[in-house]
Design a protein around this motif. Structure first.
Motif, short mmCIF file in Angstrom:
data_model
loop_
_atom_site.label_atom_id
_atom_site.label_comp_id
_atom_site.label_asym_id
_atom_site.label_seq_id
_atom_site.Cartn_x
_atom_site.Cartn_y
_atom_site.Cartn_z
N GLN A 119 -29.62 -13.54 36.77
CA GLN A 119 -28.26 -13.63 36.22
C GLN A 119 -28.03 -15.06 35.72
O GLN A 119 -27.18 -15.81 36.22
CB GLN A 119 -27.24 -13.20 37.27
CG GLN A 119 -27.31 -11.70 37.53
CD GLN A 119 -26.48 -11.23 38.71
OE1 GLN A 119 -25.65 -11.99 39.23
NE2 GLN A 119 -26.68 -9.99 39.13
N ALA A 120 -28.82 -15.41 34.72
CA ALA A 120 -28.84 -16.75 34.17
C ALA A 120 -29.44 -16.69 32.77
O ALA A 120 -29.92 -15.64 32.32
CB ALA A 120 -29.68 -17.67 35.05
N ALA A 121 -29.43 -17.81 32.07
CA ALA A 121 -30.00 -17.84 30.73
C ALA A 121 -31.52 -17.79 30.75
O ALA A 121 -32.15 -17.27 29.83
CB ALA A 121 -29.52 -19.09 29.99
N PHE A 122 -32.13 -18.34 31.80
CA PHE A 122 -33.59 -18.35 31.95
C PHE A 122 -33.93 -18.07 33.41
O PHE A 122 -33.14 -18.36 34.32
CB PHE A 122 -34.18 -19.71 31.55
CG PHE A 122 -34.07 -20.05 30.10
CD1 PHE A 122 -35.12 -19.76 29.22
CD2 PHE A 122 -32.93 -20.65 29.60
CE1 PHE A 122 -35.02 -20.08 27.87
CE2 PHE A 122 -32.82 -20.97 28.25
CZ PHE A 122 -33.88 -20.68 27.39
N VAL A 123 -35.13 -17.54 33.65
CA VAL A 123 -35.60 -17.29 35.02
C VAL A 123 -37.10 -17.56 35.08
O VAL A 123 -37.83 -17.30 34.11
CB VAL A 123 -35.29 -15.83 35.45
CG1 VAL A 123 -36.01 -14.82 34.57
CG2 VAL A 123 -35.64 -15.61 36.92
N ARG A 124 -37.54 -18.11 36.20
CA ARG A 124 -38.98 -18.29 36.43
C ARG A 124 -39.51 -17.07 37.16
O ARG A 124 -38.96 -16.66 38.18
CB ARG A 124 -39.23 -19.53 37.28
CG ARG A 124 -40.72 -19.78 37.58
CD ARG A 124 -40.92 -21.03 38.43
NE ARG A 124 -40.43 -20.83 39.80
CZ ARG A 124 -41.17 -20.38 40.81
NH1 ARG A 124 -42.44 -20.04 40.62
NH2 ARG A 124 -40.64 -20.25 42.02
N ILE A 125 -40.58 -16.47 36.63
CA ILE A 125 -41.19 -15.29 37.22
C ILE A 125 -42.57 -15.66 37.77
O ILE A 125 -43.50 -15.93 37.00
CB ILE A 125 -41.35 -14.15 36.19
CG1 ILE A 125 -40.01 -13.80 35.54
CG2 ILE A 125 -41.97 -12.92 36.85
CD1 ILE A 125 -38.98 -13.23 36.50
N PRO A 126 -42.75 -15.69 39.10
CA PRO A 126 -44.09 -15.90 39.65
C PRO A 126 -44.98 -14.68 39.38
O PRO A 126 -44.48 -13.56 39.19
CB PRO A 126 -43.83 -16.07 41.15
CG PRO A 126 -42.37 -16.37 41.28
CD PRO A 126 -41.72 -15.64 40.14
N TYR A 127 -46.29 -14.90 39.37
CA TYR A 127 -47.26 -13.80 39.16
C TYR A 127 -46.87 -12.96 37.94
O TYR A 127 -46.75 -11.73 38.01
CB TYR A 127 -47.36 -12.93 40.41
CG TYR A 127 -47.70 -13.68 41.66
CD1 TYR A 127 -48.89 -14.42 41.76
CD2 TYR A 127 -46.85 -13.69 42.76
CE1 TYR A 127 -49.20 -15.13 42.92
CE2 TYR A 127 -47.15 -14.39 43.92
CZ TYR A 127 -48.33 -15.11 43.99
OH TYR A 127 -48.64 -15.81 45.13
N ALA A 128 -46.69 -13.64 36.83
CA ALA A 128 -46.18 -12.97 35.63
C ALA A 128 -47.06 -11.80 35.20
O ALA A 128 -46.54 -10.75 34.78
CB ALA A 128 -46.06 -13.99 34.49
N ASP A 129 -48.38 -11.94 35.30
CA ASP A 129 -49.26 -10.88 34.83
C ASP A 129 -49.03 -9.56 35.54
O ASP A 129 -49.23 -8.49 34.96
CB ASP A 129 -50.73 -11.30 35.01
CG ASP A 129 -51.22 -12.24 33.92
OD1 ASP A 129 -50.67 -12.20 32.80
OD2 ASP A 129 -52.15 -13.02 34.19
N THR A 130 -48.62 -9.61 36.80
CA THR A 130 -48.44 -8.39 37.59
C THR A 130 -46.97 -8.12 37.95
O THR A 130 -46.69 -7.21 38.73
CB THR A 130 -49.28 -8.47 38.88
OG1 THR A 130 -49.11 -9.75 39.49
CG2 THR A 130 -50.75 -8.24 38.59
N SER A 131 -46.05 -8.88 37.36
CA SER A 131 -44.63 -8.70 37.68
C SER A 131 -43.77 -8.50 36.43
O SER A 131 -42.56 -8.38 36.54
CB SER A 131 -44.12 -9.91 38.48
OG SER A 131 -44.90 -10.11 39.63
N LEU A 132 -44.40 -8.49 35.27
CA LEU A 132 -43.71 -8.23 34.01
C LEU A 132 -44.39 -7.07 33.29
O LEU A 132 -45.57 -6.78 33.54
CB LEU A 132 -43.75 -9.46 33.10
CG LEU A 132 -43.06 -10.73 33.60
CD1 LEU A 132 -43.37 -11.90 32.66
CD2 LEU A 132 -41.56 -10.52 33.70
#
Length: 345
Positions: A119-132
């Motif tokens: 709920q923000a303009a940007f977010v950091r996603i850890p483990y992007a390959d398996t979480s996006l």
């Protein structure tokens, strides 16, 4: 950047926060285009989720565009449009190898809980390959926001755990977004009866429109008797609890048939009584689960093929600058008739 920040029980504010940066090689920073509010966010604001500390940006759902990636990310690049999973999965720990991504030893449900969320303009996603997940060309991105959490949650925690089968009878206690997601996905298995139970006549009418065979207003005090009448005195094969309060769990225990399953979906902040003096001989199965999102790829195809119309869950639209109004609207759903709200960042 603007962000909705949890400041302790019943306290939240829209604040300016620094844009997140890459911290680990597998991270991606995503520019949020659309996010939403979950009932779990309301549980956090009630103080039901002690793992969420004051100062945390809320939110675990959304779609967006990759802004930057760490050197360890192989699947995505800046500019890619992505669906954000509410569950972060390393893909390598024992739980991930079992498909229990929600219990990932370094991930799980961390977005908007143990780390800053969407709920923000940007977010950091850890483990992007398996979480996006990549967004297909031409996809309805608002509908895909429903795939971050509520559709896989209703399906995995309610329908799959509840062992819904062709010809079976199902009662869903709670006709909010999660209960309606369970209703939509339960129909993939062709049960003979789906009974929606709620206090809100508007939400029950929505449930009927979405495919429920019958509705019961539990505010009249005779919900158990009504369900028994609808099922010939037998009860239901599957009772899905989609609220997260003692009364709704105990209602599930009253209406489940011998040999049936109670599938808990709701987030419970206080204890609920389990009446084993009544259930001990009834061959009842009780399941609990946090969504693992293992079904997201399948549901993504199902939504894309229009087999499930996820967009019908959306009732309101807001800008990120108006997110406090969005929370007020979502929290007063009985008055505003809100289901899912889309927030454009």
């Amino acid at each position: 950047m603007q962000a909705l920040v949890y400041n302790g029980p019943r306290q939240k504010s829209l604040e300016d926060r620094p844009k997140p940066a890459i911290q680990l090689p597998g991270d991606a920073v995503v520019r949020i285009t659309k996010t939403t509010i979950c009932g779990t966010d309301l549980h956090i604001l009630k103080g039901d989720v002690p793992t969420c500390k004051p100062g945390t940006i809320l939110g675990h759902e959304g779609v967006g565009v990759i802004d930057s990636v760490g050197p360890g990310v192989a699947t995505f690049k800046p500019g890619d449009r992505v669906l954000i999973s509410c569950i972060t999965a390393c893909g390598r720990c024992d739980f991930c190898r079992k498909g229990m991504y929600s219990h990932c030893t370094t991930g799980g449900w961390i977005l908007g809980n143990r780390i800053d969320g969407t709920q923000a303009a940007f977010v950091r996603i850890p483990y992007a390959d398996t979480s996006l997940y990549p967004i297909p060309d031409g996809a309805d991105e608002e509908a895909l926001v429903m795939l971050s959490d509520i559709l896989p949650t209703g399906f995995e925690c309610g329908v799959l755990n509840g062992k819904v089968q062709p010809g079976s009878s199902v009662a869903i206690v709670g006709s909010g977004p999660i209960g309606l997601a369970a209703l939509l996905t339960a129909q993939l298995y062709s049960p003979a009866e789906i009974i929606m139970i709620d206090l809100d006549d508007n939400r029950l009418a929505v449930g009927k429109r979405f495919g429920a065979t019958a509705t019961v207003n539990s505010g009249k005090g005779d919900a158990t008797a009504q369900v028994m009448k609808l099922t010939g005195g037998r009860g239901v094969d599957t009772a899905i609890e989609a609220v997260g309060i003692p009364a709704t769990f105990e209602l599930c225990a009253e209406i489940v048939a011998p040999g049936g399953t109670i599938a808990n979906v709701g987030v419970h902040g206080v204890k609920a009584d389990l009446h084993l003096e009544k259930l001990w001989s009834h061959n009842i199965t009780i399941t609990t689960r946090l969504v693992d999102t293992v079904s997201t790829p399948m549901l993504l195809k199902t939504v894309q093929s229009k087999r499930i119309d996820a967009s019908q869950l959306i009732t309101h639209h807001f800008k990120l600058a108006d997110i406090l109004q969005a929370y007020d609207t979502f929290g007063k759903a009985a008055d505003t008739k809100a289901l899912k709200v889309i927030i454009e960042a």
